[in-house]
Design a protein around this motif. Structure first.
Motif, PDB file in Angstrom:
ATOM      1  N   ARG A  27     -36.272 -69.493 -31.218  1.00 18.54           N
ATOM      2  CA  ARG A  27     -36.315 -70.940 -31.005  1.00 18.54           C
ATOM      3  C   ARG A  27     -36.627 -71.705 -32.277  1.00 18.54           C
ATOM      4  NH1 ARG A  27     -39.576 -71.584 -25.228  1.00 18.54           N
ATOM      5  NH2 ARG A  27     -38.101 -70.393 -23.961  1.00 18.54           N
ATOM      6  N   LYS A  28     -37.432 -71.102 -33.149  1.00 24.19           N
ATOM      7  CA  LYS A  28     -37.803 -71.765 -34.386  1.00 24.19           C
ATOM      8  C   LYS A  28     -37.539 -70.834 -35.552  1.00 24.19           C
ATOM      9  CE  LYS A  28     -41.508 -74.589 -32.355  1.00 24.19           C
ATOM     10  NZ  LYS A  28     -42.941 -74.945 -32.430  1.00 24.19           N
ATOM     11  N   ALA A  29     -37.189 -71.425 -36.694  1.00 27.44           N
ATOM     12  CA  ALA A  29     -36.968 -70.620 -37.891  1.00 27.44           C
ATOM     13  C   ALA A  29     -38.277 -70.011 -38.350  1.00 27.44           C
ATOM     14  CB  ALA A  29     -36.384 -71.505 -39.009  1.00 27.44           C
ATOM     15  N   MET A  30     -38.196 -68.782 -38.874  1.00 30.01           N
ATOM     16  CA  MET A  30     -39.407 -68.109 -39.334  1.00 30.01           C
ATOM     17  C   MET A  30     -39.862 -68.655 -40.685  1.00 30.01           C
ATOM     18  SD  MET A  30     -38.706 -64.176 -38.163  1.00 30.01           S
ATOM     19  CE  MET A  30     -40.364 -63.673 -38.643  1.00 30.01           C
ATOM     20  N   LEU A  31     -38.950 -69.292 -41.435  1.00 34.33           N
ATOM     21  CA  LEU A  31     -39.315 -69.876 -42.711  1.00 34.33           C
ATOM     22  C   LEU A  31     -39.871 -71.281 -42.475  1.00 34.33           C
ATOM     23  CD1 LEU A  31     -36.355 -68.842 -45.025  1.00 34.33           C
ATOM     24  CD2 LEU A  31     -38.652 -67.896 -44.982  1.00 34.33           C
ATOM     25  N   LYS A  32     -41.109 -71.488 -42.835  1.00 39.52           N
ATOM     26  CA  LYS A  32     -41.777 -72.760 -42.582  1.00 39.52           C
ATOM     27  C   LYS A  32     -41.638 -73.737 -43.739  1.00 39.52           C
ATOM     28  CE  LYS A  32     -43.393 -71.389 -38.606  1.00 39.52           C
ATOM     29  NZ  LYS A  32     -42.948 -71.988 -37.327  1.00 39.52           N
ATOM     30  N   ASP A  33     -41.131 -73.261 -44.884  1.00 39.59           N
ATOM     31  CA  ASP A  33     -41.042 -74.131 -46.040  1.00 39.59           C
ATOM     32  C   ASP A  33     -39.604 -74.241 -46.505  1.00 39.59           C
ATOM     33  OD1 ASP A  33     -40.548 -71.706 -47.276  1.00 39.59           O
ATOM     34  OD2 ASP A  33     -42.655 -71.446 -47.824  1.00 39.59           O
ATOM     35  N   SER A  34     -39.428 -74.724 -47.710  1.00 41.86           N
ATOM     36  CA  SER A  34     -38.084 -74.985 -48.230  1.00 41.86           C
ATOM     37  C   SER A  34     -37.502 -73.810 -48.997  1.00 41.86           C
ATOM     38  CB  SER A  34     -38.126 -76.222 -49.136  1.00 41.86           C
ATOM     39  OG  SER A  34     -39.040 -76.013 -50.206  1.00 41.86           O
ATOM     40  N   ALA A  35     -38.132 -72.649 -48.923  1.00 41.77           N
ATOM     41  CA  ALA A  35     -37.636 -71.492 -49.646  1.00 41.77           C
ATOM     42  C   ALA A  35     -36.248 -71.110 -49.155  1.00 41.77           C
ATOM     43  CB  ALA A  35     -38.597 -70.313 -49.484  1.00 41.77           C
ATOM     44  N   THR A  36     -35.412 -70.690 -50.088  1.00 45.96           N
ATOM     45  CA  THR A  36     -34.061 -70.245 -49.770  1.00 45.96           C
ATOM     46  C   THR A  36     -34.096 -68.754 -49.462  1.00 45.96           C
ATOM     47  OG1 THR A  36     -33.086 -71.928 -51.212  1.00 45.96           O
ATOM     48  CG2 THR A  36     -31.731 -70.009 -50.702  1.00 45.96           C
ATOM     49  N   THR A  37     -33.260 -68.325 -48.533  1.00 49.12           N
ATOM     50  CA  THR A  37     -33.194 -66.915 -48.160  1.00 49.12           C
ATOM     51  C   THR A  37     -31.980 -66.270 -48.806  1.00 49.12           C
ATOM     52  OG1 THR A  37     -34.263 -67.324 -46.028  1.00 49.12           O
ATOM     53  CG2 THR A  37     -33.026 -65.291 -46.242  1.00 49.12           C
ATOM     54  N   GLY A  38     -32.196 -65.154 -49.460  1.00 54.26           N
ATOM     55  CA  GLY A  38     -31.106 -64.395 -50.070  1.00 54.26           C
ATOM     56  C   GLY A  38     -31.042 -63.008 -49.471  1.00 54.26           C
ATOM     57  N   THR A  39     -29.849 -62.538 -49.172  1.00 55.99           N
ATOM     58  CA  THR A  39     -29.661 -61.212 -48.591  1.00 55.99           C
ATOM     59  C   THR A  39     -28.664 -60.429 -49.427  1.00 55.99           C
ATOM     60  OG1 THR A  39     -29.980 -62.190 -46.389  1.00 55.99           O
ATOM     61  CG2 THR A  39     -29.139 -59.934 -46.486  1.00 55.99           C
ATOM     62  N   ILE A  40     -29.100 -59.263 -49.882  1.00 56.97           N
ATOM     63  CA  ILE A  40     -28.233 -58.317 -50.579  1.00 56.97           C
ATOM     64  C   ILE A  40     -27.929 -57.200 -49.601  1.00 56.97           C
ATOM     65  CG2 ILE A  40     -28.042 -56.699 -52.501  1.00 56.97           C
ATOM     66  CD1 ILE A  40     -28.139 -59.470 -53.529  1.00 56.97           C
ATOM     67  N   PHE A  41     -26.663 -56.930 -49.336  1.00 52.17           N
ATOM     68  CA  PHE A  41     -26.343 -55.894 -48.369  1.00 52.17           C
ATOM     69  C   PHE A  41     -25.029 -55.206 -48.722  1.00 52.17           C
ATOM     70  CE2 PHE A  41     -24.418 -59.810 -46.880  1.00 52.17           C
ATOM     71  CZ  PHE A  41     -23.179 -59.443 -46.381  1.00 52.17           C
ATOM     72  N   GLY A  42     -24.869 -54.009 -48.209  1.00 54.17           N
ATOM     73  CA  GLY A  42     -23.637 -53.259 -48.455  1.00 54.17           C
ATOM     74  C   GLY A  42     -23.785 -51.824 -48.012  1.00 54.17           C
TER      75      GLY A  42
END
Length: 239
Positions: free
Chosen positions: A63-78
């Motif tokens: 229901r709510k985003a886990m990030l409470k601040d303005s931090a950007t999320t980066g995902t490295i995957f493969g």
């Protein structure tokens, strides 16, 4: 573009990138060095979510985003034996604002991480001012000062991209191995093999620094109280 070198032995000829790198260099001097260990060393900073990812899929959309601040999320995957992709999101519940498959294998990135410092630079040679920086399509990619090739930003997500984003939509930070998608399972069962290995990922929060309309940088934020490797991503538009 002149090669983007992270070593002090090489001159930094791109002023925009040099300015962004100063932010990283100052922070790096305060960190202690770790013994080599590649990607596994960086994984130790985050909770392992191999089984947790299955729980995230079962729990449904948060229901709510886990990030409470303005931090950007980066995902490295493969896949372990395939190429590595980079996804950038402002909200983990929404589709990435930037997604690209880098011209390097997951194993090659693993080796770079053993040096404690990973700096990935993406340069657009576009001359237009009509697009925002992250809306550019064609990028030259550098890793720790070495040019590794070119990539094109994806407009649409592939099945593998969707699989990763859906399983991690409630995860703000973590690393591990994702369960195989149904299509992967069917393919592997029919062919009795798995050519690319398991789907691995690392998700972290990044501080986003905008140098100008032609330069941005993302600096990985280590968990509170934990010292770790430096991981930075730079975006530059050549002029």
């Amino acid at each position: 573009m002149p090669s983007v070198h992270s070593s002090p032995c090489y001159p930094m000829e791109n002023p925009a990138l040099a300015s962004l790198l100063r932010h990283t260099t100052g922070a790096a001097e305060k960190r202690s060095k770790f013994s080599t260990g590649g990607l596994l060393k960086m994984f130790k900073l985050f909770p392992m979510l191999t089984s947790g990812c299955k729980m995230v899929a079962l729990l449904g959309r948060p229901r709510k985003a886990m990030l409470k601040d303005s931090a950007t999320t980066g995902t490295i995957f493969g896949y372990r034996k395939g190429r590595v992709s980079l996804a950038i999101q402002e909200d983990t519940r929404q589709m990435p604002l930037f997604l690209i498959e880098l011209p390097m294998l997951t194993s090659a990135l693993n080796k770079e991480m053993a040096s404690d410092i990973v700096r990935i630079a993406l340069e657009s040679e576009s001359k237009t001012n009509k697009k925002k920086l992250l809306e550019e399509f064609v990028w030259a990619v550098y890793c720790n000062g070495r040019k590794v090739g070119y990539s094109i930003r994806r407009k649409q997500l592939s099945d593998d991209d969707l699989h990763v984003m859906q399983h991690l939509r409630g995860v703000s930070m973590g690393a591990g191995v994702l369960p195989s998608s149904s299509s992967d399972k069917d393919y592997n069962n029919n062919n009795n093999n798995n050519l690319d290995g398991e789907m691995t990922y690392m998700r972290a929060r990044f501080e986003r620094v905008v140098g100008s309309k032609d330069s941005e940088a993302l600096y990985m934020i280590n968990p509170d109280g934990v010292q770790g490797p430096e991981f930075s991503i730079f975006f530059v538009r050549a002029r």
